[in-house]
Motif scaffolding. Structure first.
Motif, PDB file in Angstrom:
ATOM      1  N   ASP A  24       0.818  -1.212   0.000  1.00  0.00           N
ATOM      2  CA  ASP A  24       0.000   0.000   0.000  1.00  0.00           C
ATOM      3  C   ASP A  24       0.850   1.259   0.000  1.00  0.00           C
ATOM      4  O   ASP A  24       0.340   2.362   0.142  1.00  0.00           O
ATOM      5  N   ASN A  34      -5.424   9.070   4.991  1.00  0.00           N
ATOM      6  CA  ASN A  34      -6.578   8.405   4.372  1.00  0.00           C
ATOM      7  C   ASN A  34      -7.618   9.436   3.926  1.00  0.00           C
ATOM      8  O   ASN A  34      -7.885  10.415   4.627  1.00  0.00           O
ATOM      9  N   THR A 102     -10.616   5.956  -3.525  1.00  0.00           N
ATOM     10  CA  THR A 102      -9.301   5.434  -3.126  1.00  0.00           C
ATOM     11  C   THR A 102      -8.222   6.390  -3.629  1.00  0.00           C
ATOM     12  O   THR A 102      -8.224   6.767  -4.807  1.00  0.00           O
ATOM     13  N   ALA A 106      -2.693   5.566   0.002  1.00  0.00           N
ATOM     14  CA  ALA A 106      -3.358   5.757   1.296  1.00  0.00           C
ATOM     15  C   ALA A 106      -3.707   4.400   1.882  1.00  0.00           C
ATOM     16  O   ALA A 106      -3.923   3.416   1.163  1.00  0.00           O
ATOM     17  N   ALA A 108      -6.385   3.456   3.607  1.00  0.00           N
ATOM     18  CA  ALA A 108      -7.795   3.050   3.560  1.00  0.00           C
ATOM     19  C   ALA A 108      -8.556   3.923   2.575  1.00  0.00           C
ATOM     20  O   ALA A 108      -8.133   5.039   2.254  1.00  0.00           O
TER      21      ALA A 108
END
Length: 467
Positions: A24, A34, A102, A106, A108
């Motif tokens: 990620d 996020n 998204t 990030a 989440a």
């Protein structure tokens, strides 16, 4: 083989301990915050609509931002740190939707809910009822109606009508009171109109402006119903026509559809007095008007008092007779009581001569007209005869009709004596063989009558009057 396994374990351990192995993106100070969605507008959209997503941590590079609707990628138009513009993909099915944002690297994603609406035009399937009354409610069934009143409009006969409720596949509307006949119905949802469909609208019945008058006509004496009585309702207002009906065999009647208003209702029947009453008829209501009729009288009455004109006292046993005008034969006779009062009932309508007589008084007659059902009051004051008779006065002596010829001769040959009301005893006689005659009167020495005997041998004079 051992070398490959060791390499995998080393990499797995590094993904936990070393940030460089995180899929990620970087962690710690190098990982972006996020994204957060504050709102999505509009919340009700169709395929191809552009939505505005507001929030934070969106970045500024559209290539780093991905937007999906129900898992299908939506085209990103523009991105700022607080706003994203995206287009609803054409492959998304209608119904509830989830928007997911998204941002690359990030940890989440952010998500929010909206409603995906069909872009197909509405289709009318039917109506309930098939024929609707003007001013009534109509249920329209079909497809693609949506579920919001603000997005829907309905026209009937080209005029927009009030929508009462909208649900999936069903719209409830209020039909205009002025509509009538076969008319076209069109449903429009978010600017897309359905094909017109026809429905029948029945004209509105005018409001009920009439009422009912009902009741029963009876005899007052027995309570029995009077059949064939005529009932007439005459309105106070001149603009309302007179209405009449006839009672049935039991005396009942009913007047329906009589205009609202105030009426004088009259009941008449042959042989009875009429009756009337006033009623007020209200629209849609019934009012009762019963009648109890008295038998119509066919005769009248005469009553009064016979008195002494000099003293005002009543004349006991005074005789009152009723004769047809111009006829000497009485048809009714009555005698006054001790107070002089008399009454004659059952006299038919007409004009009559009423005569009162009493010994020692001048007879008195009066002409009266008798009306059925009415009472005539007739008082008669009789004048006394002169208080004394003088020599030379003449009196008429009538011999009884039942005397034989011999008795008449005997009665006429003798000189009967009698006492008048003043106590003076005149003396006289009548010619022999005569049943009646005029005699000269002179005073006798005695004040007591000297002639007597029973009535059939000449005793007593049945009638006398001053000649």
């Amino acid at each position: 083989m051992k070398r490959v396994l060791l390499s995998y374990l080393f990499c797995l351990l590094g993904s936990v301990l070393l940030p460089g192995c995180d899929d990620d993106g970087p962690s710690g100070p190098d990982r972006p915050p996020n994204p957060v969605i504050a709102s999505v507008s509009p919340l009700r959209v169709e395929v191809g609509d552009t939505i505005t997503i507001t929030g934070t941590n969106f970045g500024s590079n559209a290539q780093d931002v991905a937007v999906t609707v129900n898992g299908t990628s939506a085209g990103v138009v523009s991105v700022t740190p607080t706003t994203i513009l995206a287009v609803i993909p054409s492959s998304v099915q209608s119904g509830s939707g989830t928007v997911r944002v998204t941002v690359e690297r990030a940890a989440a994603a952010a998500s929010a809910s909206l409603t995906i609406l069909t872009s197909a035009p509405p289709v009318i399937g039917g109506f309930d009822p098939d024929t609707v009354a003007a001013g009534g409610t109509l249920t329209i069934t079909g497809q693609n109606f949506g579920d919001a009143i603000g997005e829907t409009s309905v026209s009937i006969a080209g005029t927009s009508v009030q929508i009462l409720s909208v649900a999936t596949g069903q719209i409830l509307v209020q039909v205009l009171a002025a509509a009538s006949g076969t008319v076209a119905v069109v449903v429009t949802v978010r600017g897309r109109a359905s094909a017109p469909q026809s429905v029948t609208v029945a004209p509105t019945e005018p409001p009920d402006s009439t009422g009912t008058v009902l009741g029963r006509v009876t005899e007052s004496a027995s309570g029995a119903g009077i059949g064939g009585a005529v009932i007439v309702a005459d309105a106070i207002a001149d603009t309302i026509p007179v209405v009449s009906v006839t009672t049935d065999a039991g005396g009942d009647y009913r007047i329906e559809n009589i205009p609202a208003g105030t009426f004088v209702v009259t009941a008449t029947a042959e042989g009875f007095n009429s009756g009337s009453t006033t009623v007020t008829v209200a629209a849609g209501q019934s009012v009762t008007a019963d009648f109890s009729l008295d038998v119509e009288p066919t005769t009248g009455s005469i009553l009064g008092r016979v008195t002494n004109a000099a003293t005002g006292s009543g004349l006991d046993n005074a005789e009152v007779t009723v004769n047809v005008l111009g006829d000497t034969v009485p048809i009714f006779t009555a005698n006054a009581n001790s107070l002089g009062n008399y009454r004659l009932d059952g006299i038919p309508p007409g004009t009559f001569t009423v005569t009162a007589t009493s010994p020692g008084f001048t007879a008195l007659s009066s002409e009266v007209t008798v009306i059925a059902g009415q009472i005539i009051v007739l008082n008669l004051a009789l004048t006394p005869l002169s208080g004394s008779l003088r020599s030379g006065d003449e009196i008429l002596v009538l011999a009884p009709a039942w005397l034989t010829g011999q008795q008449q001769r005997r009665w006429g040959a003798e000189s009967p004596r009698w006492q008048d009301r003043s106590g003076i005893a005149p003396d006289g006689g009548i010619a022999r063989g005569s049943g009646r005659g005029r005699v000269s009167v002179f005073y006798a020495a005695s004040t007591e009558p000297t002639w007597g005997g029973d009535s059939q041998t000449g005793g007593g004079i049945p009638h006398m009057e001053v000649g």
